[in-house]
Design a protein around this motif. Structure first.
Motif, short mmCIF file in Angstrom:
data_model
loop_
_atom_site.label_atom_id
_atom_site.label_comp_id
_atom_site.label_asym_id
_atom_site.label_seq_id
_atom_site.Cartn_x
_atom_site.Cartn_y
_atom_site.Cartn_z
N LYS A 16 0.83 -1.21 0.00
CA LYS A 16 0.00 0.00 0.00
C LYS A 16 0.86 1.25 0.00
CE LYS A 16 -3.76 2.31 2.47
NZ LYS A 16 -4.69 2.26 3.64
N LYS A 17 1.87 1.28 0.86
CA LYS A 17 2.77 2.43 0.94
C LYS A 17 4.20 1.91 1.06
CE LYS A 17 0.14 6.28 1.47
NZ LYS A 17 0.31 7.55 0.74
N TRP A 18 5.12 2.57 0.35
CA TRP A 18 6.52 2.24 0.55
C TRP A 18 7.35 3.51 0.52
CZ3 TRP A 18 8.04 -1.30 -4.21
CH2 TRP A 18 7.99 -0.55 -5.40
N ASN A 19 8.60 3.36 0.89
CA ASN A 19 9.55 4.46 0.90
C ASN A 19 10.55 4.24 -0.24
OD1 ASN A 19 8.89 5.53 3.86
ND2 ASN A 19 9.11 3.31 3.98
N VAL A 20 11.07 5.32 -0.78
CA VAL A 20 12.01 5.26 -1.89
C VAL A 20 13.36 5.77 -1.42
CG1 VAL A 20 12.55 6.15 -4.20
CG2 VAL A 20 10.17 5.60 -3.59
N PHE A 21 14.44 5.05 -1.80
CA PHE A 21 15.79 5.56 -1.57
C PHE A 21 16.57 5.42 -2.86
CE2 PHE A 21 20.22 5.35 0.11
CZ PHE A 21 20.24 6.62 0.65
N GLY A 22 16.98 6.57 -3.42
CA GLY A 22 17.71 6.57 -4.68
C GLY A 22 19.08 7.18 -4.53
N ILE A 23 20.06 6.59 -5.22
CA ILE A 23 21.42 7.12 -5.20
C ILE A 23 21.83 7.55 -6.61
CG2 ILE A 23 22.10 5.71 -3.21
CD1 ILE A 23 23.72 3.97 -5.24
N SER A 24 22.55 8.65 -6.71
CA SER A 24 23.12 9.11 -7.97
C SER A 24 22.02 9.23 -9.03
CB SER A 24 24.25 8.17 -8.39
OG SER A 24 25.01 8.73 -9.44
N TYR A 25 22.16 8.56 -10.19
CA TYR A 25 21.09 8.65 -11.18
C TYR A 25 19.75 8.21 -10.59
CZ TYR A 25 17.73 6.86 -14.45
OH TYR A 25 16.55 6.57 -15.06
N GLY A 26 19.77 7.33 -9.59
CA GLY A 26 18.52 6.92 -8.96
C GLY A 26 17.75 8.08 -8.35
N THR A 27 18.43 9.20 -8.04
CA THR A 27 17.72 10.39 -7.56
C THR A 27 16.97 11.06 -8.69
OG1 THR A 27 19.54 11.99 -7.92
CG2 THR A 27 19.58 10.71 -5.88
N HIS A 28 17.55 11.06 -9.88
CA HIS A 28 16.92 11.59 -11.10
C HIS A 28 15.62 10.82 -11.36
CE1 HIS A 28 16.62 12.06 -15.55
NE2 HIS A 28 17.56 13.00 -15.51
N LYS A 45 1.19 8.26 -5.83
CA LYS A 45 0.37 7.41 -4.97
C LYS A 45 1.20 6.24 -4.44
CE LYS A 45 -3.87 4.66 -4.90
NZ LYS A 45 -5.04 4.16 -5.69
N GLY A 46 1.09 6.01 -3.17
CA GLY A 46 1.79 4.87 -2.57
C GLY A 46 3.17 5.19 -2.04
N ILE A 47 3.60 6.44 -2.11
CA ILE A 47 4.93 6.81 -1.60
C ILE A 47 4.78 7.46 -0.23
CG2 ILE A 47 7.03 8.13 -2.00
CD1 ILE A 47 6.39 8.16 -4.97
N ARG A 48 5.39 6.86 0.78
CA ARG A 48 5.37 7.44 2.13
C ARG A 48 6.44 8.50 2.29
NH1 ARG A 48 8.54 5.93 6.68
NH2 ARG A 48 7.65 6.57 8.69
N ARG A 68 11.47 16.85 -17.98
CA ARG A 68 12.43 17.73 -17.31
C ARG A 68 11.74 18.74 -16.39
NH1 ARG A 68 17.71 17.60 -19.31
NH2 ARG A 68 18.06 19.76 -18.70
N ASP A 69 10.47 18.52 -16.09
CA ASP A 69 9.78 19.43 -15.18
C ASP A 69 10.38 19.35 -13.77
OD1 ASP A 69 8.08 20.24 -17.15
OD2 ASP A 69 6.30 19.19 -16.38
N VAL A 70 10.34 20.45 -13.08
CA VAL A 70 10.72 20.48 -11.67
C VAL A 70 9.70 19.66 -10.88
CG1 VAL A 70 10.90 21.97 -9.64
CG2 VAL A 70 11.93 22.68 -11.81
N THR A 71 10.17 18.86 -9.95
CA THR A 71 9.27 18.08 -9.10
C THR A 71 8.78 18.94 -7.95
OG1 THR A 71 10.40 16.03 -9.67
CG2 THR A 71 9.06 16.02 -7.68
N ARG A 72 7.48 19.06 -7.85
CA ARG A 72 6.84 19.79 -6.75
C ARG A 72 6.00 18.80 -5.96
NH1 ARG A 72 7.72 25.08 -8.02
NH2 ARG A 72 8.19 25.46 -10.24
N SER A 73 6.27 18.68 -4.68
CA SER A 73 5.61 17.63 -3.91
C SER A 73 5.63 17.96 -2.44
CB SER A 73 6.32 16.30 -4.16
OG SER A 73 5.78 15.27 -3.35
N ASP A 74 4.65 17.39 -1.71
CA ASP A 74 4.67 17.48 -0.25
C ASP A 74 5.02 16.13 0.38
OD1 ASP A 74 2.37 16.04 -0.73
OD2 ASP A 74 1.02 17.39 0.34
N ILE A 75 5.52 15.19 -0.43
CA ILE A 75 6.00 13.93 0.13
C ILE A 75 7.27 14.22 0.95
CG2 ILE A 75 6.97 11.66 -0.42
CD1 ILE A 75 5.34 11.75 -3.04
N PRO A 76 7.36 13.75 2.19
CA PRO A 76 8.58 14.00 2.97
C PRO A 76 9.81 13.48 2.24
CG PRO A 76 6.84 13.14 4.37
CD PRO A 76 6.34 13.02 2.97
N THR A 77 10.83 14.33 2.13
CA THR A 77 12.01 13.99 1.33
C THR A 77 13.28 14.39 2.07
OG1 THR A 77 10.76 14.41 -0.70
CG2 THR A 77 13.15 14.32 -0.90
#
Length: 541
Positions: A236-248, A259-262, A456-465
Motif C-alpha cells: 500500500k505504501k513504501w519508501n524510496v531511496f535513490g542514489i546518484s542517477y537513482g535520484t533523477h 500514490k503509494g509513496i510514504r 524535465r519538469d521540476v518536481t513539486r511535492s509534499d512527500i517527505p524527502t
C-alpha cells in the motif's frame, strides 16, 4: 551518475573501486528464502505470492544472477516482474510498434527483497533506486545492508529495464573496453570522437539485434515499472531511496506516480530539470573546491601543498596544450597500459579521486614535479578493472541521455557551463563535459526521439524527502540537494562535509541520518554532523 567514462557506484557512483584493483566476477543464483514471518498488513511476506495487476505480473522464483557473489541473497525473497516494453499510454503518434499492453513485446525485471533485521518490522518497505544510469540494483545490496537500511524494514531491489539481471540485458562490453583503450588517446581530438561514435554504433546494433525498442528505456517507463512492482507486491505504501542517477529517476517517479509513496531519500542528487553537461561542470567545480579548501584549512596540508587549487588549474591547461604520455602496469591487466594524460583526463581523474581524497594533494604535487605515475595508475586501474567491463547497461544509459538530456541542452550550453565553472580552461575541453565525452555525437548515432519536455519538469511535492549531498561530490554537485529541496515542501537538505558522491556508501553519519529519516520523515536526526572531521591528507616527505 554513470556515463561513458564512469560507472554510479562503482563505488561510490563509480568510484572508490574505480581507483583500485577489483576481484573478478562470478555468476551466482539462489533459491528464494522461505519466509519466517508475516508482514504487518500482509497475510504473507511480500514477494512470496504471484499476482497480476493490469499488464504487469510478479512471479516468485530464484534469485537473479549477479556479476559478483552476493552471499546476502541466500536469505532474500526473489522473483521477477514482467511488464510491457512499451505501454499503451506512452505510445506516440505514428508509432509502428504495438503497445505491450496489447500483445506487444514484454520484458522481465529481476526482484530481490532483503528482509528486515528487526523481529517486528515496519509495514512500509524501502525500494532502492540504483545509480548509473545503467547500474543493476541487485548488485548494490551489499551497500544498502552495510548501511543498515534493512534494520527496521524490508528493502526491495529491482533491476531497472535493460540492466545486468534484466531480460533483455542491454550491456555493451565493447563500450567499456573502448573506454579503457581511450586512455591512450588524446581526449579531445576529432579522431577520438569518431572512435567514440563507432563504439556507440556497435552498441546500438547489438541492442537492435536483441529486438529492443531503444526509445522505451527512459524515466517514464522505468517509473511505471516501479509503480507496477508496488501494486503487484500488494504494498500500500513504501519508501524510496535513490542514489546518484537513482535520484533523477526518484524525482520523476514522485511526479508521475506519487500514490503509494510514504517518503523519499535521495543521495547524490541529480534533478532532471538541470541534468546534462553544464551541471557536470558545476559539480566538478564544487567538489574540487570543497577538497582544495579542506587542504587549505589544514595547516600541515597547506604548508606542504600551498596553492593546491592554482596548481591543479595550471596543470589542466598545460597538459591540454602538451599532453604527457606514459606507460603503467596495473594488477588487473596483464599488459602495459598506455595513458595519455591531458587536461580532460586530469579532470576525469579528480572527479573520481575525490573518493580517496587523502591522497589527492600528494598526487597533484607529484604531477607538478614531473611524475604522472600515481595518477596514470589510478586511471588505468579504474578503467581496466573487471568491475568496469560488462556491468553497465549502455542501452539504458543512452536511452536516458539521448532522449531526456541532449534534446534539451545544446553543445553551446555545455560550453557556457564549462566556461562559468572553469574560466581558465582551454576551449578545446569545454564541449566534452566531465563524464560525458562526445555525448551529442553519440546521441546522433543512438537515434531515439526526444522524450516529452515534461520529463524535465521540476518536481513539486509534499512527500517527505531527505536530500543528501557530499561536500566533495564532484559528480552531482553539493548544491543540487538544496536546489531540488526548494520545491519539495516537506524536505530536509543535508550536506555531509568531506565526503564524495553518494554519502550513504561512505559515511556512518549519512547512514544514521537516513535510517532516522525513514523512522521519522519529518524530523531526521542530524546530530552526528557536529562531530565530523576533515580527512588527514597524505603529507609526503
Amino acid at each position: 551518475m554513470s556515463s561513458r567514462t564512469t560507472s554510479s557506484r562503482r563505488p561510490a557512483r563509480r568510484l572508490t573501486a574505480a581507483l583500485a584493483a577489483a576481484t573478478s566476477g562470478a555468476l551466482i543464483g539462489c533459491v528464494a528464502a522461505t519466509p519466517a514471518r508475516a508482514e504487518a498488513g500482509h497475510d504473507v511476506p511480500i514477494g512470496t505470492v504471484a499476482r497480476t495487476v493490469g499488464d504487469a505480473r510478479f512471479e516468485p522464483g530464484p534469485c537473479p544472477r549477479t556479476a559478483d557473489p552476493i552471499p546476502e541473497l541466500g536469505r532474500a525473497r526473489c522473483g521477477t516482474l514482467t511488464v510491457p516494453e512499451k505501454r499503451a499510454a506512452n505510445t506516440g503518434p505514428g508509432d509502428p510498434r504495438v503497445a505491450g499492453g496489447h500483445g506487444g513485446r514484454r520484458i522481465t525485471l529481476s526482484v530481490a527483497i532483503m528482509p528486515a533485521e528487526s523481529g517486528t518490522p515496519a509495514p512500509d518497505p524501502i525500494v532502492w533506486f540504483a545509480g548509473g544510469p545503467g547500474d543493476d540494483a541487485v548488485s548494490e545490496i551489499p551497500m544498502a545492508l552495510a548501511g543498515n537500511l534493512n534494520r527496521d524494514r524490508d528493502v526491495v531491489f529491482m533491476s531497472q529495464r535493460g540492466t545486468y539481471s534484466a531480460t533483455p540485458e542491454l550491456t555493451c562490453p565493447n563500450i567499456d573496453r573502448f573506454n579503457a583503450r581511450a586512455l591512450g588517446l588524446v581526449s579531445n581530438a576529432p579522431s577520438t570522437g569518431r572512435l567514440y561514435v563507432e563504439a556507440t554504433r556497435e552498441c546500438r546494433d547489438r541492442v537492435a539485434a536483441q529486438g529492443a525498442n531503444r526509445s522505451t528505456y527512459n524515466d517514464i517507463e522505468s517509473s511505471a515499472d516501479y509503480d507496477a512492482l508496488r501494486r503487484t507486491l500488494g504494498v500500500k505504501k513504501w519508501n524510496v531511496f535513490g542514489i546518484s542517477y537513482g535520484t533523477h529517476l526518484a524525482l520523476n517517479y514522485m511526479r508521475l506516480h506519487p500514490k503509494g509513496i510514504r517518503s523519499v531519500g535521495i543521495d547524490g542528487v541529480l534533478p532532471p530539470s538541470i541534468a546534462g553537461g553544464a551541471v557536470t561542470w558545476k559539480a566538478a567545480r564544487e567538489g574540487f573546491d570543497g577538497l582544495f579548501k579542506a587542504c587549505a584549512d589544514q595547516p600541515a596540508c597547506n604548508t606542504r601543498y600551498p596553492n593546491l587549487k592554482a596548481t591543479f588549474l595550471r596543470l589542466v591547461s598545460a597538459l591540454e596544450a602538451n599532453p604527457i604520455t606514459t606507460t603503467v602496469t596495473v594488477p588487473v591487466h596483464p599488459d602495459p597500459v598506455k595513458v595519455v594524460l591531458d587536461g580532460s583526463n586530469l579532470v576525469a581523474w579528480l572527479t573520481s579521486a575525490t573518493h580517496v581524497a587523502e591522497g589527492v594533494p600528494r598526487s597533484i604535487d607529484e604531477l607538478a614535479h614531473g611524475n604522472p605515475q600515481r595518477i596514470a595508475e589510478q586511471l588505468a586501474g579504474g578503467k581496466y578493472s573487471p568491475q568496469a567491463i560488462g556491468r553497465v547497461a549502455h542501452g539504458l544509459v543512452y536511452g536516458i541521455f539521448c532522449s531526456q538530456w541532449t534534446p534539451y541542452e545544446s553543445r553551446a550550453d555545455v560550453i557556457r557551463g564549462g566556461r562559468r565553472a572553469f574560466p581558465s580552461f582551454p576551449r578545446s575541453m569545454l564541449a566534452n563535459a566531465p563524464q560525458l565525452a562526445w555525448l551529442h555525437d553519440d546521441c546522433r548515432a543512438w537515434d531515439v526521439p526526444p522524450a516529452p519536455p515534461s520529463v524535465r519538469d521540476v518536481t513539486r511535492s509534499d512527500i517527505p524527502t531527505l536530500a543528501l549531498s557530499g561536500g566533495f561530490d564532484a559528480q552531482t554537485a553539493p548544491s543540487n540537494g538544496a536546489y531540488a529541496a526548494r520545491t519539495l515542501s516537506r524536505s530536509t537538505a543535508v550536506t555531509i562535509p568531506y565526503v564524495a558522491h553518494v554519502v550513504f556508501a561512505d559515511s556512518p553519519c549519512a547512514q544514521q541520518i537516513t535510517t532516522s529519516f525513514f523512522d521519522h520523515p519529518s524530523t531526521p536526526d542530524t546530530s552526528c554532523l557536529a562531530g565530523l572531521q576533515p580527512p588527514q591528507f597524505d603529507i609526503a616527505p
